[in-house]
Design an enzyme around this catalytic site. Sequence first.
Site, short mmCIF file in Angstrom:
data_model
loop_
_atom_site.label_atom_id
_atom_site.label_comp_id
_atom_site.label_asym_id
_atom_site.label_seq_id
_atom_site.Cartn_x
_atom_site.Cartn_y
_atom_site.Cartn_z
N LYS A 198 -8.17 -3.50 7.56
CA LYS A 198 -7.91 -2.78 6.31
C LYS A 198 -8.97 -3.17 5.30
O LYS A 198 -8.78 -4.05 4.45
CB LYS A 198 -6.51 -3.11 5.79
CG LYS A 198 -6.02 -2.11 4.74
CD LYS A 198 -5.87 -0.71 5.33
CE LYS A 198 -5.35 0.29 4.31
NZ LYS A 198 -5.26 1.65 4.85
N SER A 392 -4.11 6.50 6.84
CA SER A 392 -3.24 5.63 6.06
C SER A 392 -2.03 6.42 5.57
O SER A 392 -1.24 6.91 6.37
CB SER A 392 -4.02 4.99 4.91
OG SER A 392 -3.45 3.75 4.56
#
Length: 596
Positions: A198, A392
């Site tokens: 991430k 996401s």
Amino acid sequence: MRDFLKNVLATLTGLALFGVLSAGGMVMLLVAIALSGRDSGPTVEDQSVLTLDLDRGIADAPVAVNPGRVFQEALSGRTTLQPVSLRTTVEAIEAAATDKKIVGLLLEGNLPATTGYATLREVRQALDTFRDSGKPIYAYNVNWSERDYYLASVATDLAMNPAGVLEMNGLRSEMTFFAGALERFGVGVQVLQVGRYKSAVEPFTRQNNSPEARQQTEALLRDLWTEVITTASQHRDLSPTQIQAIADSGGLLMAAEAKTTGLIDRVAYPDEVLADLKKLTDRKEDDKTFRSVGLGTYAEAVAAEKKRGDRIALVYLNGDIVGGTGSTGQIGSDRFVKLLRDLRLDKDIKAVVLRINSPGGGAVASDLIAREVTLMRKEKPVIASMGNIAASGGYYIAAQGSKVFASPNTVTGSIGVFGLVPNFQTLANRNGVTWDIIKTGRYADIETTSRPRTEAEMALLQRMAEQAYGTFLDTVASARPLSREQVNQVGQGRVWSGIAAKEVGLVDELGGLQAALKEAAAEAKLETWSVEEYPKRLSFGEQFLSDLQSRLPEDSRSRTLLGDRLDALQSDLEIFELLDDPANLYMRLLFNLRIE
């Protein structure tokens, strides 16, 4: 100065119209506008060539007409090309393939960088259908980029100007990092991160990519590039390996070199191509031009012939996911939750297709929209069609569909959570600004920007981020044929191409918007059906009235190298305005992933 005067003139004209016209006069104006469009519609001459102007760009969702810009352009004499929607483009090309009035197709111009490869893949498939009909496709330009060539390589006659250059040197992703600038200005940033891939926080904390970020981006670009050269080689007498060798040997080819390597069919001047098109459309040599019809005009001409029947709702979710209603180009949770609820309760809507182009956004906003998709799926088919980017929070929503479609070159995944906790203590102190906080609880000022967070505060916020990530895993696992552990293994914030996402179980089928619509019809057992697009666009008259009450938009910056760089930097900085999640947690893709 000239552009400034044009803006002033256009604005004053709009204000004058608004102030001078009475209510009745305004109504008459709008009626006149409406009636002016009520003609028999455009017609298509026999032996016409369908022209696709790539300079316009191809937008994933329909672009609303901006009356303010229409008036501004009328006054200035300067026209800004509006993109044509993907669905309009594909359906027009497919209709032209069987239309006896259309004898060929011409591709010209250069695509803007905002047109993604997933969008182009669907257009390319429609062009393949046109070519299979036996009709010629001409492609001509001075310069071709990889993005242009991805489409142009389908041509039966691919030509370049003798002075032109063909760029076929590969794809790149260039990230902007702000950590050094933030430190210099005295802005502190603490981050929350769950998922080792991430990397959305890295532009604030590093000056280059981490090994994990580099690994996933390299894998993504490799998948996308492989698809580009494989597709481009289909109608050329070249293999993907040979195109890769051309790229590795420099990849910038003058027209004569491009002809020698087999990337193009011929080197020609515009008048030579024009002569061929005149001959194709049975025009005389002394005629000024060939018989043609633009794609937008042609789409209007065939629109009335679209099949009718049961209704499928096509919902476009484009942009960052934010709380509230959101603005143009954003997915406001309040607005889309209401829209999806209305469609769920509408008995005349038999199925829904969600066309998602989003890097994600706020965790709470994403969850609210995903919940409404889950409820809808219990009552009618909901197909998720992922465009250029559905990552996401975008994937969080897509995963709730009864079936998930992606293009091989879709950017998706990025199952992870991050948070940004800025403070301005150093910057403020340098300029004589200080704070003195009085509180009744240890954590009462945890949201302050006047100081860095303590270790205890960061630990508390990190636990919230980990809980949000756990919810992400559970939500995806409940909707997909994957266990929580399997989702975690392919999660960790990692970004996948569409083809890789299918291999790891995040996607059901590889296919574009048309495939998703057909699947929705099949699941709803519909024989004849029509598509209604949402959110509904305002009519010209409604938009005109709305725009008169606000300022006219500024002229778009011309597409220059400097302008593109400034646009990119501005786009990066504007992301700060999107960080509105109440828990300060975000399900969002890399800071701003650009592939060129």
